[in-house]
Motif scaffolding. Structure first.
Motif, PDB file in Angstrom:
ATOM      1  N   UNK A 149       0.840  -1.199   0.000  1.00 26.99           N
ATOM      2  CA  UNK A 149       0.000   0.000   0.000  1.00 26.99           C
ATOM      3  C   UNK A 149       0.874   1.247   0.000  1.00 26.99           C
ATOM      4  N   UNK A 152       1.946   1.936  -3.338  1.00 26.10           N
ATOM      5  CA  UNK A 152       0.864   2.537  -4.114  1.00 26.10           C
ATOM      6  C   UNK A 152       0.724   4.026  -3.805  1.00 26.10           C
ATOM      7  N   UNK A 155       3.364   5.926  -5.568  1.00 27.45           N
ATOM      8  CA  UNK A 155       2.965   6.028  -6.974  1.00 27.45           C
ATOM      9  C   UNK A 155       1.963   7.178  -7.157  1.00 27.45           C
ATOM     10  N   UNK A 156       0.975   7.224  -6.263  1.00 28.94           N
ATOM     11  CA  UNK A 156      -0.030   8.295  -6.341  1.00 28.94           C
ATOM     12  C   UNK A 156       0.619   9.663  -6.132  1.00 28.94           C
ATOM     13  N   UNK A 159       2.022  10.853  -9.331  1.00 30.31           N
ATOM     14  CA  UNK A 159       0.997  11.373 -10.235  1.00 30.31           C
ATOM     15  C   UNK A 159       0.535  12.749  -9.762  1.00 30.31           C
ATOM     16  N   UNK A 173     -13.229  20.263  -8.736  1.00 35.12           N
ATOM     17  CA  UNK A 173     -14.087  19.106  -8.459  1.00 35.12           C
ATOM     18  C   UNK A 173     -13.346  17.803  -8.743  1.00 35.12           C
ATOM     19  N   UNK A 174     -12.671  17.792  -9.880  1.00 30.42           N
ATOM     20  CA  UNK A 174     -11.986  16.573 -10.280  1.00 30.42           C
ATOM     21  C   UNK A 174     -10.856  16.252  -9.312  1.00 30.42           C
ATOM     22  N   UNK A 175     -10.090  17.279  -8.975  1.00 27.99           N
ATOM     23  CA  UNK A 175      -8.958  17.058  -8.074  1.00 27.99           C
ATOM     24  C   UNK A 175      -9.439  16.514  -6.717  1.00 27.99           C
ATOM     25  N   UNK A 177     -12.181  14.922  -6.263  1.00 33.41           N
ATOM     26  CA  UNK A 177     -12.660  13.566  -6.509  1.00 33.41           C
ATOM     27  C   UNK A 177     -11.518  12.570  -6.459  1.00 33.41           C
ATOM     28  N   UNK A 178     -10.384  12.974  -7.051  1.00 36.84           N
ATOM     29  CA  UNK A 178      -9.205  12.103  -7.062  1.00 36.84           C
ATOM     30  C   UNK A 178      -8.747  11.824  -5.636  1.00 36.84           C
ATOM     31  N   UNK A 181     -11.147   9.512  -3.863  1.00 38.81           N
ATOM     32  CA  UNK A 181     -10.984   8.131  -4.303  1.00 38.81           C
ATOM     33  C   UNK A 181      -9.764   7.495  -3.656  1.00 38.81           C
ATOM     34  N   UNK A 184     -10.673   6.774   0.012  1.00 37.58           N
ATOM     35  CA  UNK A 184     -11.562   5.624   0.170  1.00 37.58           C
ATOM     36  C   UNK A 184     -10.833   4.340  -0.210  1.00 37.58           C
ATOM     37  N   UNK A 185     -10.024   4.436  -1.268  1.00 37.85           N
ATOM     38  CA  UNK A 185      -9.269   3.271  -1.718  1.00 37.85           C
ATOM     39  C   UNK A 185      -8.391   2.721  -0.609  1.00 37.85           C
ATOM     40  N   UNK A 188     -10.512   1.097   2.117  1.00 37.67           N
ATOM     41  CA  UNK A 188     -10.987  -0.252   1.766  1.00 37.67           C
ATOM     42  C   UNK A 188      -9.834  -1.239   1.820  1.00 37.67           C
ATOM     43  N   UNK A 189      -8.680  -0.821   1.276  1.00 38.96           N
ATOM     44  CA  UNK A 189      -7.535  -1.724   1.239  1.00 38.96           C
ATOM     45  C   UNK A 189      -7.106  -2.096   2.656  1.00 38.96           C
TER      46      UNK A 189
ATOM     47  N   UNK B 119     -12.637   9.220 -14.872  1.00 37.37           N
ATOM     48  CA  UNK B 119     -11.651   8.469 -14.096  1.00 37.37           C
ATOM     49  C   UNK B 119     -12.154   8.248 -12.671  1.00 37.37           C
ATOM     50  N   UNK B 120     -12.668   9.315 -12.081  1.00 39.70           N
ATOM     51  CA  UNK B 120     -13.162   9.223 -10.700  1.00 39.70           C
ATOM     52  C   UNK B 120     -14.239   8.137 -10.613  1.00 39.70           C
ATOM     53  N   UNK B 127     -13.805   0.325  -6.398  1.00 43.70           N
ATOM     54  CA  UNK B 127     -13.972   0.248  -4.952  1.00 43.70           C
ATOM     55  C   UNK B 127     -15.300  -0.396  -4.580  1.00 43.70           C
TER      56      UNK B 127
END
Lengths: 213, 477
Positions: A149, A152, A155-156, A159, A173-175, A177-178, A181, A184-185, A188-189, B119-120, B127
């Motif tokens: 993890x 990972x 890696x993120x 990016x 909004x997109x940023x 959202x990223x 994610x 949350x990722x 969950x992991x 992408x989101x 998930x």
């Protein structure tokens, strides 16, 4: 501004090597937390840019990358009560050498890509590619689920460095959202990590081999 | 309209999470699915209601994918109710909510005309499906979930990197890089070539991982083998279609930028390589659930191959999205029923399914014939038209290899499938009380009839949609 930004990016690159050399999982998580927090602050330094959305973004990124995710991971580590060593597939020195090679490759590769005028002389692109590659190395050469993890996350982070080139172009909004994610990722992991630990009494992913041809 | 279609399943997911009854909760899934399909029907019949924001647009490509995903989800949802009846001992709260969240996230992927938003949403599907794969709570399912999450997340991270590269390709030339599809398509010819090419490679690898193209397919047999069959069907027919839509988008941009000489060999190589890998692992496969995963890898390869050939093959490619998605539904659902009756996935234990479960056994056989491209089913038409496209484009070697691989895959798969359905059923199967019920049987029959009908006759409106999509991919907005 540019020289300060470059200085930070060099620190980030050095931290990549530290991450590869780390022998304790706790230390590894701390390195990545500091790296994430440093990177979170970069948008403030990108030339000609300080506005409210950027500040919001910085606060969110520093909080999530530097504090929240490392805390979740530390918790998972404590709950799982695993041994503290990283346990790499290849030794620490070879990993560092591999990491240095990755940085060299990134610099050469970034040289091939043309940069826009306003980004001339900034190390963002090579730093980003190098960090992504180091993330890959961590991901593939470490056997414990939790260190994967961390790979990972690195890696993120790579990016994310690239994303700062685009902060003016991409809507907030997109940023966000990223980031959400990502958060949350990891969450969950980490839950799955605990389940792996309960089912196998270990976080060593080398035990996950019952499914194969 | 778009917002309703995305938020309705998400709201229902919240309702499902709060519903106390384990017995009635699964019914929320078909209710939502029916509502969703109704909305899709309205959106397709009256295009004027879909207009609104620039971020959420329904174009000819997304129309087909939306229809396919919504149809598949509806049939799977009824099966879900039947399936969960047999699993009353487990709480299905998380299962139902995640299933509905997945529908919402897939709708968002399909609607979004902003590559960042897309992408989101794609990451959200990853998930949302992870807990679904983990539903059985065995060691194997944890292993599958872990691989799925890790490989999927890394793939999707590559896609994000590629998305950023794409934005930079237009920023570099001083164009606005909002990542809105309309803008990208308009600016495509003026974008910076090196950045665009790098972006294409990263996006192909990233979304290709999500599709399960070889060599990024490692998670697929494990996840499809261990997940409940409904989830397998939705992964193989829903999420992969969404990921393919993402690849269609980037190829569309590259096509308009005049980058076909760069992208087409990459797509062709990936496509053929996926088919070869699938072929190698299908021969002598003893686990019929993993067999389905390799079959899915094969069909993802076919889709990418069709896209790489381009022009006249595009019609077949779009039809194949539909044909593959629906046939995969039948395959996974019937295989799931067989798996449940025998409590095993290995052909050493499972044989005589035709006698033990006449309906599931027969449908499994029929769906196998359909998916391998036997007439008169829909995949035959689509594969044939991709083959024709290859000949039209003068790519005889590719066309020949394509046919050869299809043949070998047919033979390889037939061994496993025939072993499962033929023979005398064992006297005592592990789960003696299980038999095909209305809820687990009827959705498969209807799906199979749909696949057959599409193979015999494509209705004029659908034909128009497919032609529109193929033309859309070729031309400017």
């Amino acid at each position: 501004m540019t020289s300060l930004l470059n200085a930070i990016l060099v620190i980030v690159l050095v931290m990549n090597l530290f991450a590869l050399a780390a022998s304790r999982i706790r230390a590894l998580i701390r390195i990545v937390a500091v790296q994430g927090a440093l990177l979170g602050a970069i948008p403030l330094l990108v030339p000609q840019h300080v506005a409210l959305p950027a500040v919001l973004m910085v606060v969110a990124a520093v909080a999530i990358k530097g504090v929240v995710i490392p805390l979740i991971m530390m918790r998972a580590l404590r709950d799982a009560q695993i041994k503290r060593e990283v346990g790499p597939l290849i030794g620490r020195l070879p990993s560092v050498i591999l990491g240095a090679a990755a940085i060299l490759f990134a610099v050469l590769f970034a040289d091939q890509l043309p940069l826009a005028d306003q980004h001339e002389g900034v190390l963002l692109v090579p730093a980003s590619i190098a960090t992504v590659l180091v993330g890959f190395i961590l991901l593939t050469t470490r056997v414990k689920a939790i260190t994967q993890i961390v790979g990972y996350l690195v890696l993120e982070n790579g990016i994310y460095i690239f994303g700062t080139l685009l902060i003016e172009a991409l809507p907030l909004v997109v940023e966000l959202g990223v980031l959400l994610d990502l958060f949350v990722g990891i969450f969950v992991i980490c839950i799955i990590v605990n389940h792996i630990n309960q089912a196998f009494s270990s976080l060593d992913t080398r035990q996950l081999v019952s499914l194969k041809e | 309209m778009a917002l309703i279609m995305i938020l309705f399943p998400l709201a229902m997911a919240a309702v499902a999470a709060m519903t106390p009854s384990n017995h009635w909760r699964p019914w929320l899934v078909p209710v939502t699915a029916a509502g969703h399909l109704l909305l899709v029907a309205v959106a397709l019949a009256r295009p004027e209601v879909t207009q609104g924001s620039a971020w959420l647009v329904l174009d000819p490509l997304s129309r087909i994918i939306l229809l396919q995903v919504s149809l598949l989800f509806l049939f799977c949802s009824f099966h879900t109710v039947g399936y969960l009846r047999y699993r009353q001992e487990l709480s299905n709260r998380v299962f139902c909510s995640c299933l509905l969240t997945m529908l919402g996230a897939m709708s968002l992927v399909i609607w979004s005309h902003h590559l960042g938003l897309m992408w989101v949403a794609m990451e959200a599907t990853t998930l949302a499906t992870a807990p679904l794969i983990y539903f059985n709570r065995t060691q194997q399912s944890i292993e599958a979930t872990w691989k799925y999450l890790l490989v999927g997340s890394v793939g999707i991270a590559m896609a994000l990197f590629g998305t950023f590269f794409l934005a930079y390709a237009s920023l570099h030339e001083g164009l606005d890089s909002m990542l809105l599809l309309e803008g990208l398509l308009r600016q495509a010819p003026r974008m910076s070539k090196p950045w665009l090419q790098a972006a294409f490679v990263l996006l192909l690898v990233g979304y290709g991982t999500k599709m399960g193209l070889a060599p990024m397919h490692k998670w697929k047999p494990d996840a499809y083998g261990e997940a409940p069959s409904v989830v397998g069907a939705l992964l193989a027919g829903g999420v992969t279609s969404c990921a393919f839509l993402a690849i269609l988008r980037i190829q569309h941009i590259c096509h308009l930028a005049g980058e076909d000489p760069f992208t087409s060999p990459l797509l062709l190589t990936m496509g053929l390589f996926s088919m070869v890998v699938a072929c190698l692992f299908l021969i002598g496969q003893r686990d019929f659930r993993r067999m389905l995963a390799y079959s899915s890898i094969e069909h993802m390869g076919i889709l990418v191959l069709g896209l790489g050939i381009g022009r006249t093959a595009l019609f077949g490619t779009m039809l194949h999205v539909l044909a593959n998605g629906l046939t995969k539904g039948v395959l996974f659902l019937s295989a799931g029923n067989i798996h449940r009756a025998y409590r095993s996935k290995s052909t050493e234990v499972v044989f005589g399914a035709m006698r033990r479960l006449p309906l599931s056994g027969a449908l499994f056989l029929a769906a196998f014939l359909a998916i391998t491209g036997s007439p008169p089913f829909a995949p035959f038409i689509s594969e044939f038209s991709i083959f024709n496209g290859a000949l039209d484009a003068g790519r005889y070697v590719i066309g020949g290899t394509f046919l050869f691989l299809l043949l070998v895959i047919f033979i390889g798969m037939s061994q496993t499938v025939l072993r499962v359905v033929q023979g005398r059923a064992p006297h005592e199967t592990a789960n003696a009380e299980y038999c095909d019920g209305w809820l687990t049987g009827a959705p498969m029959v209807l799906l199979m009839l749909l696949v057959l009908a599409l193979g015999l006759y494509i209705p004029a409106p659908l034909r128009a949609m497919l032609t529109d999509a193929a033309r859309f991919l070729e031309g400017r907005p």
